[in-house]
Design a protein around this motif. Structure first.
Motif, PDB file in Angstrom:
ATOM      1  N   VAL A  50       0.824  -1.205   0.000  1.00  0.00           N
ATOM      2  CA  VAL A  50       0.000   0.000   0.000  1.00  0.00           C
ATOM      3  C   VAL A  50       0.858   1.255   0.000  1.00  0.00           C
ATOM      4  CG1 VAL A  50      -1.654   1.317   1.386  1.00  0.00           C
ATOM      5  CG2 VAL A  50      -1.988  -1.130   1.059  1.00  0.00           C
ATOM      6  N   THR A  51       1.987   1.215   0.687  1.00  0.00           N
ATOM      7  CA  THR A  51       2.855   2.389   0.808  1.00  0.00           C
ATOM      8  C   THR A  51       3.979   2.394  -0.226  1.00  0.00           C
ATOM      9  OG1 THR A  51       4.201   1.232   2.471  1.00  0.00           O
ATOM     10  CG2 THR A  51       2.385   2.585   3.269  1.00  0.00           C
ATOM     11  N   ARG A  52       3.823   1.647  -1.311  1.00  0.00           N
ATOM     12  CA  ARG A  52       4.894   1.597  -2.310  1.00  0.00           C
ATOM     13  C   ARG A  52       5.031   2.929  -3.038  1.00  0.00           C
ATOM     14  NH1 ARG A  52       3.659  -2.928  -4.546  1.00  0.00           N
ATOM     15  NH2 ARG A  52       5.193  -4.132  -3.364  1.00  0.00           N
ATOM     16  N   GLN A  53       3.905   3.611  -3.288  1.00  0.00           N
ATOM     17  CA  GLN A  53       3.939   4.858  -4.050  1.00  0.00           C
ATOM     18  C   GLN A  53       3.819   6.095  -3.158  1.00  0.00           C
ATOM     19  OE1 GLN A  53       4.692   4.831  -7.193  1.00  0.00           O
ATOM     20  NE2 GLN A  53       4.605   2.586  -7.349  1.00  0.00           N
ATOM     21  N   SER A  54       3.036   6.006  -2.098  1.00  0.00           N
ATOM     22  CA  SER A  54       2.819   7.175  -1.239  1.00  0.00           C
ATOM     23  C   SER A  54       2.388   6.712   0.148  1.00  0.00           C
ATOM     24  CB  SER A  54       1.749   8.095  -1.837  1.00  0.00           C
ATOM     25  OG  SER A  54       0.506   7.406  -1.932  1.00  0.00           O
ATOM     26  N   HIS A 200      12.186   1.247   3.799  1.00  0.00           N
ATOM     27  CA  HIS A 200      11.026   1.452   2.938  1.00  0.00           C
ATOM     28  C   HIS A 200      10.418   2.833   3.160  1.00  0.00           C
ATOM     29  CE1 HIS A 200       7.491   0.318   0.568  1.00  0.00           C
ATOM     30  NE2 HIS A 200       6.744   0.801   1.542  1.00  0.00           N
ATOM     31  N   LEU A 201      10.311   3.272   4.400  1.00  0.00           N
ATOM     32  CA  LEU A 201       9.709   4.570   4.705  1.00  0.00           C
ATOM     33  C   LEU A 201      10.675   5.731   4.508  1.00  0.00           C
ATOM     34  CD1 LEU A 201       7.558   3.751   7.887  1.00  0.00           C
ATOM     35  CD2 LEU A 201       6.824   3.933   5.509  1.00  0.00           C
ATOM     36  N   LEU A 202      11.955   5.473   4.611  1.00  0.00           N
ATOM     37  CA  LEU A 202      12.924   6.549   4.425  1.00  0.00           C
ATOM     38  C   LEU A 202      12.882   7.106   2.994  1.00  0.00           C
ATOM     39  CD1 LEU A 202      16.079   5.367   6.423  1.00  0.00           C
ATOM     40  CD2 LEU A 202      14.548   7.286   6.945  1.00  0.00           C
ATOM     41  N   ARG A 203      12.290   6.392   2.065  1.00  0.00           N
ATOM     42  CA  ARG A 203      12.159   6.911   0.700  1.00  0.00           C
ATOM     43  C   ARG A 203      11.252   8.132   0.639  1.00  0.00           C
ATOM     44  NH1 ARG A 203       9.460   4.095  -2.554  1.00  0.00           N
ATOM     45  NH2 ARG A 203       8.344   2.815  -1.028  1.00  0.00           N
ATOM     46  N   PHE A 204      10.362   8.247   1.629  1.00  0.00           N
ATOM     47  CA  PHE A 204       9.433   9.374   1.648  1.00  0.00           C
ATOM     48  C   PHE A 204       9.960  10.548   2.466  1.00  0.00           C
ATOM     49  CE2 PHE A 204       6.920   5.453   1.286  1.00  0.00           C
ATOM     50  CZ  PHE A 204       6.324   5.666   0.052  1.00  0.00           C
ATOM     51  N   ALA A 205      11.094  10.374   3.123  1.00  0.00           N
ATOM     52  CA  ALA A 205      11.654  11.457   3.929  1.00  0.00           C
ATOM     53  C   ALA A 205      12.400  12.432   3.028  1.00  0.00           C
ATOM     54  CB  ALA A 205      12.595  10.891   4.994  1.00  0.00           C
TER      55      ALA A 205
END
Length: 217
Positions: A50-54, A200-205
């Protein structure tokens, strides 16, 4: 059973209370520590998909938090990234660690009480036996005219407390060790899930651009 309780005397009542509380705790932990309530097998993969794109919306994160204990840990990381888009790896790991500590504390609920019952039940049984022996020998005539059959019966009645204490302590200790092992297993599962989610989440930081360096004169 009622006749044994009456014959064992008042010291057996604390043991009966321990048995009722211990049984209730065992049933509660058996229900609460089921895998689907702690760490559903496919939940981590679903969250990562679910969080692959946003990042998901706040209501989705709230539903994830209410899903299971693993969901609480994952939701803690998602909320940390949403609250601080410039979060670094250390801050994200700290957010996961804080959420994990809260969850492990929930998993360990009532285990200390169950362990205390396992340790205290034999002592309560021994106490009841000592009280019964005191009553038996105190009731004997000082001239020594005692009835051996009556004395043997009294000793057997006094030993009911010890037997009842062991009957409570042995299953309580077994379930305590079993639940402790389950909690350790779940704690490892939560830790490994957090380790997978950090990169995985650091990509959005957001990354702050480094300040330009001035050439030396």
């Amino acid at each position: 059973m009622l006749s044994i309780i009456q014959a064992a005397g008042w010291p057996i009542w604390p043991l009966i209370l321990c048995s009722v509380v211990g049984l209730a705790l065992v049933v509660e932990r058996l229900i609460s520590l089921r895998e689907r309530r702690i760490a559903p097998p496919k939940l981590l993969d679903e969250v990562m998909a679910v969080t692959r794109q946003s990042l998901p919306a706040a209501d989705v994160v709230a539903k994830l938090h209410d899903n299971s204990v693993l969901g609480q840990v994952l939701a803690g990381g998602l909320r940390a990234v949403s609250a601080d888009p410039r979060i670094n790896e250390h801050g994200l790991r700290q957010a996961f660690e804080n959420a994990g500590r809260v969850c492990v504390h929930q998993l360990e609920r009532y285990l200390n009480t169950l362990g205390t019952i396992a340790a205290a039940a034999p002592l309560l049984g021994l106490f009841g036996t000592v009280v019964g022996m005191i009553d038996i020998f105190g009731s004997q005539a000082p001239t020594g005219g005692s009835n051996p059959a009556l004395l043997a019966h009294g000793i057997s009645v006094a030993l009911y407390n010890t037997a009842f204490g062991l009957i409570i302590a042995i299953p309580s200790l077994m379930f305590y060790r079993y639940f402790r092992g389950r909690v350790d297993e779940y704690a490892l599962t939560l830790e490994l899930a957090a380790e997978r989610m950090v990169p995985h989440l650091l990509r959005f930081a957001l990354r702050t651009a480094p300040a330009p360096t001035t050439p030396a004169a």
